[in-house]
Design a protein around this motif. Structure first.
Motif, PDB file in Angstrom:
ATOM      1  N   ARG A  65       0.826  -1.223   0.000  1.00  0.00           N
ATOM      2  CA  ARG A  65       0.000   0.000   0.000  1.00  0.00           C
ATOM      3  C   ARG A  65       0.848   1.255   0.000  1.00  0.00           C
ATOM      4  O   ARG A  65       0.396   2.312  -0.439  1.00  0.00           O
ATOM      5  N   CYS A 117       1.175   2.160  -3.739  1.00  0.00           N
ATOM      6  CA  CYS A 117      -0.030   2.130  -4.577  1.00  0.00           C
ATOM      7  C   CYS A 117      -0.736   3.472  -4.595  1.00  0.00           C
ATOM      8  O   CYS A 117      -0.621   4.260  -3.654  1.00  0.00           O
ATOM      9  N   ASN A 137      -6.784   4.038  -5.847  1.00  0.00           N
ATOM     10  CA  ASN A 137      -7.627   2.974  -6.406  1.00  0.00           C
ATOM     11  C   ASN A 137      -7.089   1.598  -6.012  1.00  0.00           C
ATOM     12  O   ASN A 137      -7.849   0.719  -5.612  1.00  0.00           O
ATOM     13  N   GLU A 138      -5.787   1.422  -6.130  1.00  0.00           N
ATOM     14  CA  GLU A 138      -5.169   0.151  -5.770  1.00  0.00           C
ATOM     15  C   GLU A 138      -5.257  -0.089  -4.269  1.00  0.00           C
ATOM     16  O   GLU A 138      -5.472  -1.225  -3.827  1.00  0.00           O
ATOM     17  N   GLN A 139      -5.104   0.961  -3.477  1.00  0.00           N
ATOM     18  CA  GLN A 139      -5.234   0.825  -2.026  1.00  0.00           C
ATOM     19  C   GLN A 139      -6.639   0.385  -1.651  1.00  0.00           C
ATOM     20  O   GLN A 139      -6.819  -0.423  -0.735  1.00  0.00           O
ATOM     21  N   LYS A 168      -6.703 -10.345  -8.406  1.00  0.00           N
ATOM     22  CA  LYS A 168      -6.841  -8.898  -8.170  1.00  0.00           C
ATOM     23  C   LYS A 168      -5.630  -8.345  -7.421  1.00  0.00           C
ATOM     24  O   LYS A 168      -5.111  -7.283  -7.774  1.00  0.00           O
ATOM     25  N   VAL A 183      -2.739  -5.641  -8.593  1.00  0.00           N
ATOM     26  CA  VAL A 183      -2.388  -4.435  -7.828  1.00  0.00           C
ATOM     27  C   VAL A 183      -0.887  -4.369  -7.613  1.00  0.00           C
ATOM     28  O   VAL A 183      -0.271  -3.315  -7.805  1.00  0.00           O
ATOM     29  N   SER A 184      -0.290  -5.487  -7.207  1.00  0.00           N
ATOM     30  CA  SER A 184       1.157  -5.464  -6.950  1.00  0.00           C
ATOM     31  C   SER A 184       1.940  -5.242  -8.240  1.00  0.00           C
ATOM     32  O   SER A 184       2.984  -4.604  -8.232  1.00  0.00           O
ATOM     33  N   GLN A 212       0.813  -3.426 -10.795  1.00  0.00           N
ATOM     34  CA  GLN A 212       0.610  -2.007 -11.101  1.00  0.00           C
ATOM     35  C   GLN A 212       1.579  -1.147 -10.288  1.00  0.00           C
ATOM     36  O   GLN A 212       2.075  -0.135 -10.771  1.00  0.00           O
ATOM     37  N   SER A 213       1.823  -1.536  -9.043  1.00  0.00           N
ATOM     38  CA  SER A 213       2.722  -0.732  -8.211  1.00  0.00           C
ATOM     39  C   SER A 213       4.161  -0.768  -8.717  1.00  0.00           C
ATOM     40  O   SER A 213       4.954   0.096  -8.380  1.00  0.00           O
TER      41      SER A 213
END
Length: 188
Positions: free
Chosen positions: A137, A140, A143-145, A178, A182-183, A185-186
């Motif tokens: 987090r 991120c 949105n990702e959070q 999902k 997210v990871s 994307q970060s």
């Protein structure tokens, strides 16, 4: 002095030789020294910090992938063992007309011990996963959070559910996809 400047046009003049062989190389040495001692270290430092930052994010993403898989496996083992124990208990009760023999009780106790071991393993995996998600987090966007926070709320709700109400493996794998997205994307 006039003679010095008037001879600048000839290649044998002292001024020409000084400019060509002393001044230009000296300027190049000074500019090169400035680049090598001031600019290059700054650029290299930024590059190394960015590389270390990306490596940390990559390690967190790898941790999330491994820990989520282990957590799902722990849940599956716990559910499978609980289902087996419930099924076996019903079989043993039918066979013995409600009175369990000592060997049947020992068998059910062994199942209960395995379930306790799997529950403990699941809790350790859960703690590691939540720790990695908290670290993720940091890198991120909002949105990702929110996806991570949605998962954490969903996961918290699963701990208190009965065996029949637990989500399927497909639901867990959906959350795994999902969280891995997210990871990933970060890392960008």
């Amino acid at each position: 002095m006039d003679m010095f400047l008037s001879d600048l046009s000839t290649q044998t003049s002292l001024a020409y030789i000084s400019l060509r062989f002393l001044v230009f190389p000296s300027v190049l040495v000074i500019v090169g020294g400035f680049v090598a001692n001031v600019i290059y270290p700054r650029v290299q430092d930024r590059y190394l910090r960015k590389k270390a930052f990306t490596e940390r994010k990559s390690l967190i993403a790898e941790d999330i992938a491994a820990e989520m898989n282990t957590y799902i496996t722990s849940w599956r083992r716990l559910v499978d063992t609980a289902n087996y124990a419930h099924q076996r208990q019903n079989e043993l009760l039918e066979e013995s007309d409600g009175n369990l023999s000592p060997s049947a009780e020992a068998e059910l106790d062994a199942c209960a011990e395995r379930m306790a071991t799997f529950a403990e393993s699941r809790n350790v995996c859960r703690d590691k996963l939540h720790s990695s998600l908290s670290r993720c987090r940091l890198y991120c966007d909002e949105n990702e959070q929110s996806i991570i926070e949605d998962y954490l709320r969903w996961d918290e709700a699963q701990v208190t559910k009965s065996l029949e109400d637990l989500p399927t493996l497909k639901d867990w794998r959906l959350w795994e996809r999902k969280l891995l997205a997210v990871s990933q994307q970060s890392l960008r």
